[in-house]
Design a protein around this motif. Sequence first.
Motif, PDB file in Angstrom:
ATOM      1  N   ILE A  87       0.842  -1.200   0.000  1.00 13.99           N
ATOM      2  CA  ILE A  87       0.000   0.000   0.000  1.00 13.99           C
ATOM      3  C   ILE A  87       0.878   1.252   0.000  1.00 13.99           C
ATOM      4  N   ARG A  88       1.964   1.228   0.766  1.00 13.03           N
ATOM      5  CA  ARG A  88       2.915   2.356   0.764  1.00 13.03           C
ATOM      6  C   ARG A  88       3.452   2.602  -0.637  1.00 13.03           C
ATOM      7  N   SER A  89       3.903   1.526  -1.295  1.00 15.78           N
ATOM      8  CA  SER A  89       4.452   1.666  -2.643  1.00 15.78           C
ATOM      9  C   SER A  89       3.394   2.137  -3.636  1.00 15.78           C
ATOM     10  N   LEU A  90       2.190   1.579  -3.547  1.00 16.09           N
ATOM     11  CA  LEU A  90       1.107   2.008  -4.447  1.00 16.09           C
ATOM     12  C   LEU A  90       0.733   3.465  -4.205  1.00 16.09           C
ATOM     13  N   THR A  91       0.739   3.888  -2.948  1.00 18.83           N
ATOM     14  CA  THR A  91       0.411   5.273  -2.631  1.00 18.83           C
ATOM     15  C   THR A  91       1.422   6.220  -3.259  1.00 18.83           C
ATOM     16  N   ILE A  92       2.690   5.905  -3.144  1.00 18.01           N
ATOM     17  CA  ILE A  92       3.733   6.729  -3.772  1.00 18.01           C
ATOM     18  C   ILE A  92       3.592   6.667  -5.288  1.00 18.01           C
ATOM     19  N   SER A  93       3.331   5.478  -5.817  1.00 16.66           N
ATOM     20  CA  SER A  93       3.164   5.301  -7.255  1.00 16.66           C
ATOM     21  C   SER A  93       2.037   6.185  -7.784  1.00 16.66           C
ATOM     22  N   GLN A  94       0.920   6.209  -7.068  1.00 18.53           N
ATOM     23  CA  GLN A  94      -0.228   7.006  -7.522  1.00 18.53           C
ATOM     24  C   GLN A  94      -0.048   8.493  -7.239  1.00 18.53           C
ATOM     25  N   ARG A  95       0.252   8.824  -6.017  1.00 25.68           N
ATOM     26  CA  ARG A  95       0.243  10.231  -5.609  1.00 25.68           C
ATOM     27  C   ARG A  95       1.459  11.025  -6.107  1.00 25.68           C
ATOM     28  N   ALA A  96       2.596  10.375  -6.243  1.00 29.93           N
ATOM     29  CA  ALA A  96       3.798  11.097  -6.674  1.00 29.93           C
ATOM     30  C   ALA A  96       4.185  10.823  -8.122  1.00 29.93           C
ATOM     31  N   GLN A 150      -9.672  -6.239  -2.587  1.00 27.26           N
ATOM     32  CA  GLN A 150     -10.430  -5.523  -1.556  1.00 27.26           C
ATOM     33  C   GLN A 150      -9.518  -4.614  -0.736  1.00 27.26           C
ATOM     34  N   ARG A 151      -8.330  -5.091  -0.405  1.00 17.95           N
ATOM     35  CA  ARG A 151      -7.384  -4.269   0.357  1.00 17.95           C
ATOM     36  C   ARG A 151      -7.004  -3.011  -0.422  1.00 17.95           C
ATOM     37  N   VAL A 152      -6.800  -3.150  -1.729  1.00 17.70           N
ATOM     38  CA  VAL A 152      -6.459  -1.984  -2.544  1.00 17.70           C
ATOM     39  C   VAL A 152      -7.662  -1.047  -2.642  1.00 17.70           C
ATOM     40  N   ARG A 153      -8.809  -1.606  -2.948  1.00 14.23           N
ATOM     41  CA  ARG A 153     -10.014  -0.783  -3.154  1.00 14.23           C
ATOM     42  C   ARG A 153     -10.453  -0.018  -1.916  1.00 14.23           C
ATOM     43  N   PRO A 156      -7.569   3.980   2.303  1.00 16.92           N
ATOM     44  CA  PRO A 156      -7.844   5.421   2.277  1.00 16.92           C
ATOM     45  C   PRO A 156      -6.706   6.235   1.670  1.00 16.92           C
ATOM     46  N   PHE A 157      -5.547   5.620   1.479  1.00 20.43           N
ATOM     47  CA  PHE A 157      -4.383   6.346   0.975  1.00 20.43           C
ATOM     48  C   PHE A 157      -4.322   6.408  -0.546  1.00 20.43           C
ATOM     49  N   LEU A 158      -5.046   5.531  -1.202  1.00 24.25           N
ATOM     50  CA  LEU A 158      -4.985   5.451  -2.659  1.00 24.25           C
ATOM     51  C   LEU A 158      -6.041   6.337  -3.294  1.00 24.25           C
ATOM     52  N   LEU A 159      -5.627   7.074  -4.301  1.00 25.18           N
ATOM     53  CA  LEU A 159      -6.528   7.991  -5.009  1.00 25.18           C
ATOM     54  C   LEU A 159      -7.376   7.280  -6.052  1.00 25.18           C
ATOM     55  N   HIS A 160      -6.797   6.275  -6.694  1.00 20.65           N
ATOM     56  CA  HIS A 160      -7.442   5.630  -7.841  1.00 20.65           C
ATOM     57  C   HIS A 160      -7.682   4.156  -7.531  1.00 20.65           C
ATOM     58  N   THR A 161      -8.930   3.826  -7.218  1.00 21.75           N
ATOM     59  CA  THR A 161      -9.267   2.450  -6.868  1.00 21.75           C
ATOM     60  C   THR A 161     -10.375   1.886  -7.753  1.00 21.75           C
ATOM     61  N   ASP A 162     -10.727   2.618  -8.806  1.00 18.58           N
ATOM     62  CA  ASP A 162     -11.796   2.147  -9.692  1.00 18.58           C
ATOM     63  C   ASP A 162     -11.290   1.171 -10.759  1.00 18.58           C
ATOM     64  N   ASP A 163     -10.000   1.179 -11.056  1.00 19.31           N
ATOM     65  CA  ASP A 163      -9.440   0.248 -12.044  1.00 19.31           C
ATOM     66  C   ASP A 163      -8.433  -0.671 -11.350  1.00 19.31           C
ATOM     67  N   VAL A 164      -8.963  -1.581 -10.531  1.00 20.69           N
ATOM     68  CA  VAL A 164      -8.167  -2.567  -9.812  1.00 20.69           C
ATOM     69  C   VAL A 164      -8.660  -3.931 -10.276  1.00 20.69           C
ATOM     70  N   ARG A 165      -7.764  -4.675 -10.919  1.00 16.32           N
ATOM     71  CA  ARG A 165      -8.153  -5.992 -11.439  1.00 16.32           C
ATOM     72  C   ARG A 165      -7.163  -7.040 -10.987  1.00 16.32           C
ATOM     73  N   GLY A 166      -7.683  -8.245 -10.739  1.00 11.08           N
ATOM     74  CA  GLY A 166      -6.852  -9.326 -10.231  1.00 11.08           C
ATOM     75  C   GLY A 166      -6.867 -10.534 -11.142  1.00 11.08           C
ATOM     76  N   PHE A 167      -5.738 -11.245 -11.185  1.00 13.56           N
ATOM     77  CA  PHE A 167      -5.557 -12.371 -12.091  1.00 13.56           C
ATOM     78  C   PHE A 167      -4.781 -13.482 -11.407  1.00 13.56           C
ATOM     79  N   VAL A 168      -4.940 -14.688 -11.947  1.00 11.73           N
ATOM     80  CA  VAL A 168      -4.091 -15.814 -11.592  1.00 11.73           C
ATOM     81  C   VAL A 168      -3.341 -16.197 -12.855  1.00 11.73           C
ATOM     82  N   PHE A 169      -2.013 -16.218 -12.760  1.00 11.63           N
ATOM     83  CA  PHE A 169      -1.144 -16.607 -13.861  1.00 11.63           C
ATOM     84  C   PHE A 169      -0.910 -18.107 -13.768  1.00 11.63           C
ATOM     85  N   ASP A 170      -1.166 -18.817 -14.845  1.00 11.88           N
ATOM     86  CA  ASP A 170      -0.942 -20.263 -14.877  1.00 11.88           C
ATOM     87  C   ASP A 170       0.509 -20.508 -15.280  1.00 11.88           C
TER      88      ASP A 170
END
Length: 182
Positions: A87-96, A150-153, A156-170
């Motif tokens: 979440i810390r890394s994503l927050t910096i990624s989004q906000r900065a 759900q944790r990303v969405r 409260p620190f993340l600005l953009h949570t409307d385009d969060v998608r999850g996958f399983v790589f085979d």
Amino acid sequence: MTTSASVPTESEGAIAHGGTVTDRLVEANAQYAAAFTDPGMDAHPVLQVAVVACMDARLDLHKALGLQLGDCHTIRNAGGVVTDDVIRSLTISQRALGTRSVVLIHHTGCGLESLTEEFRHDLEMEVGQRPAWAVEAFRDVEQDVRQSMQRVRTSPFLLHTDDVRGFVFDVKSGLLREIDPA
């Protein structure tokens, strides 16, 4: 497919030549740097996306997703778990640095499926100190992807949570399977 696994192991090759695996990596970097040209980009990812994935060595994320240098931020850890540090890394990624989308990638055959929190207890007994982190082991990879989304969405620190998608790589086929967040 050829991997570095086909080269001599540390005990077979590098040490016999007076070096270590790290020495081999440093030598490879010297060769890389000799031909390196500054790509002239900054830290803002071109595609405005951050990818959170497992650290498993079988996942070549750039190739699997058709990404080039500078396209995304890549955050990796054991299991691709959305921890406080992710979440810390994503927050910096989004906000900065301007990212707007988050892609979460777990995979089949993950080592965290065979661990339990007992791993943490055993570690405490061995070293005499309880780790400050949770193992975040899981049995159901799809449910763990849902939990990560759900944790990303809900952060409260993340600005953009409307385009969060999850996958399983085979890991056998190389295909991504999207997980419904429901």
